[in-house]
Design a protein around this motif. Sequence first.
Motif, mmCIF file in Angstrom:
data_model
loop_
_atom_site.group_PDB
_atom_site.id
_atom_site.type_symbol
_atom_site.label_atom_id
_atom_site.label_comp_id
_atom_site.label_asym_id
_atom_site.label_seq_id
_atom_site.Cartn_x
_atom_site.Cartn_y
_atom_site.Cartn_z
ATOM 1 N N PRO A 139 0.826 -1.211 0.000
ATOM 2 C CA PRO A 139 0.000 0.000 0.000
ATOM 3 C C PRO A 139 0.859 1.259 0.000
ATOM 4 N N GLY A 140 0.244 2.352 -0.310
ATOM 5 C CA GLY A 140 0.950 3.628 -0.299
ATOM 6 C C GLY A 140 0.429 4.536 -1.384
ATOM 7 N N THR A 141 1.028 5.709 -1.485
ATOM 8 C CA THR A 141 0.591 6.692 -2.484
ATOM 9 C C THR A 141 1.760 7.222 -3.308
ATOM 10 N N ASP A 142 2.900 6.546 -3.256
ATOM 11 C CA ASP A 142 4.073 7.018 -3.998
ATOM 12 C C ASP A 142 3.835 6.995 -5.503
ATOM 13 N N LEU A 143 3.107 5.986 -5.966
ATOM 14 C CA LEU A 143 2.876 5.794 -7.391
ATOM 15 C C LEU A 143 1.391 5.881 -7.704
ATOM 16 N N THR A 144 1.061 6.421 -8.865
ATOM 17 C CA THR A 144 -0.319 6.454 -9.351
ATOM 18 C C THR A 144 -0.406 5.661 -10.647
ATOM 19 N N TYR A 145 -1.370 4.747 -10.691
ATOM 20 C CA TYR A 145 -1.612 3.902 -11.859
ATOM 21 C C TYR A 145 -2.700 4.568 -12.699
ATOM 22 N N VAL A 146 -2.303 5.144 -13.819
ATOM 23 C CA VAL A 146 -3.216 5.920 -14.643
ATOM 24 C C VAL A 146 -3.706 5.037 -15.803
ATOM 25 N N SER A 288 -11.053 -9.442 -18.210
ATOM 26 C CA SER A 288 -10.700 -8.194 -18.881
ATOM 27 C C SER A 288 -10.114 -7.245 -17.850
ATOM 28 N N ARG A 289 -9.270 -6.329 -18.310
ATOM 29 C CA ARG A 289 -8.492 -5.498 -17.385
ATOM 30 C C ARG A 289 -8.166 -4.154 -18.005
ATOM 31 N N ASP A 290 -7.960 -3.172 -17.168
ATOM 32 C CA ASP A 290 -7.394 -1.913 -17.616
ATOM 33 C C ASP A 290 -5.879 -2.073 -17.698
ATOM 34 N N VAL A 291 -5.252 -1.271 -18.547
ATOM 35 C CA VAL A 291 -3.796 -1.193 -18.596
ATOM 36 C C VAL A 291 -3.398 0.242 -18.263
ATOM 37 N N TYR A 292 -2.166 0.421 -17.779
ATOM 38 C CA TYR A 292 -1.802 1.664 -17.108
ATOM 39 C C TYR A 292 -0.448 2.218 -17.545
ATOM 40 N N ASN A 293 -0.303 3.512 -17.315
ATOM 41 C CA ASN A 293 1.003 4.148 -17.219
ATOM 42 C C ASN A 293 1.169 4.552 -15.763
ATOM 43 N N VAL A 294 2.238 4.072 -15.134
ATOM 44 C CA VAL A 294 2.474 4.320 -13.722
ATOM 45 C C VAL A 294 3.423 5.505 -13.592
ATOM 46 N N VAL A 295 3.045 6.456 -12.749
ATOM 47 C CA VAL A 295 3.772 7.713 -12.625
ATOM 48 C C VAL A 295 4.006 8.014 -11.152
ATOM 49 N N GLN A 296 5.113 8.658 -10.843
ATOM 50 C CA GLN A 296 5.333 9.143 -9.484
ATOM 51 C C GLN A 296 4.238 10.151 -9.153
#
Length: 341
Positions: A139-146, A288-296
Amino acid sequence: MNVKSYAKVGAAVGAAVLGLGILTTPASADPSSLTDYRTLAAVGSDTTQYVMNGLANGTDVVVGTGGNKIVASWNAVGGLGDPYKTKPTPATSTECQYTRANTNGSSNGIARLSEDITNGGTTCIDFARSSRGPKASVPGTDLTYVPFARDAVTYATDLNSTVPANLTKAQLAGIYTNCTYTDATGTHTVAPLLPQAGSGTRQYWLDSIGVTAPGACVNDTVQEHDGTAITAANQLMPYSVAQWIAQGKGIAEVPNRRGESFLRKIEGQSPTAGSGSSLALNPTFIFSRDVYNVVQTSRLNEAAISEALSDICAASNTIKTYGFGTIANCNARTLTGGLNS
């Protein structure tokens, strides 16, 4: 180079960034040449490398004044060189230098981004491509999965397979635990394949079928979405539906790795809809799933990153060209995780 300085984007990330989703001749390889450094660098998932490369490099996908492109998406496999550098640090320095093996797959891309953050935010990597969401165990908030697109995962077998063309979730769990499945005629032995460690598809597949870890009988060293790995009638492997569709389209620089593989049903549901040139993934498929760009997370509001993530969502034609589906929650910024999540 201070990649955090928006002034160095080359005026601005204009309204055309990553395009209007119109690809006349899709191009989807590493930036060419290997010294074509750009403001933003993306590494990670094999599943989304081609669509992200297409968004970054497509003929009609240009940004800024003079048509400057700002996103460099580096291949998980293949590519123009190994090792490679994502940013123009001194030529004699290994800063921002990576090998393909070290950045191949969602988890490896996220790990390299996490290292970048831990090392003081050198911004060698700006996006980690990921075909999975964050791990609940980190867990945490360092990364956001967009999220930016929809994919589905099913199993593939060869043309003359002895494996049924329709399996249940329970049967798949048995296959990836002890290499057997049971049906009305008895118990049958098969030879399952699984993507390499670090693959987001590997983790998504095991989570979806309810298997914590693959059985010792499973060959879990194959490159994901490479149907040529299926060489026997009793083999099967998980496969991205979007990748399978894109590989069969003859898109420039998207190699057709399907071999003689065919996508199969799960619980009676087909992973695709339509046929021929209208073939598309079934967005309501069981897996089925979403795909992401992970960003700080702390960088989400940087002008270049924010503009790029937003404009990716406008490129719906490009997203569909590469076999993915569009999503209503594109560019949502609410799913977070800790470092290495």
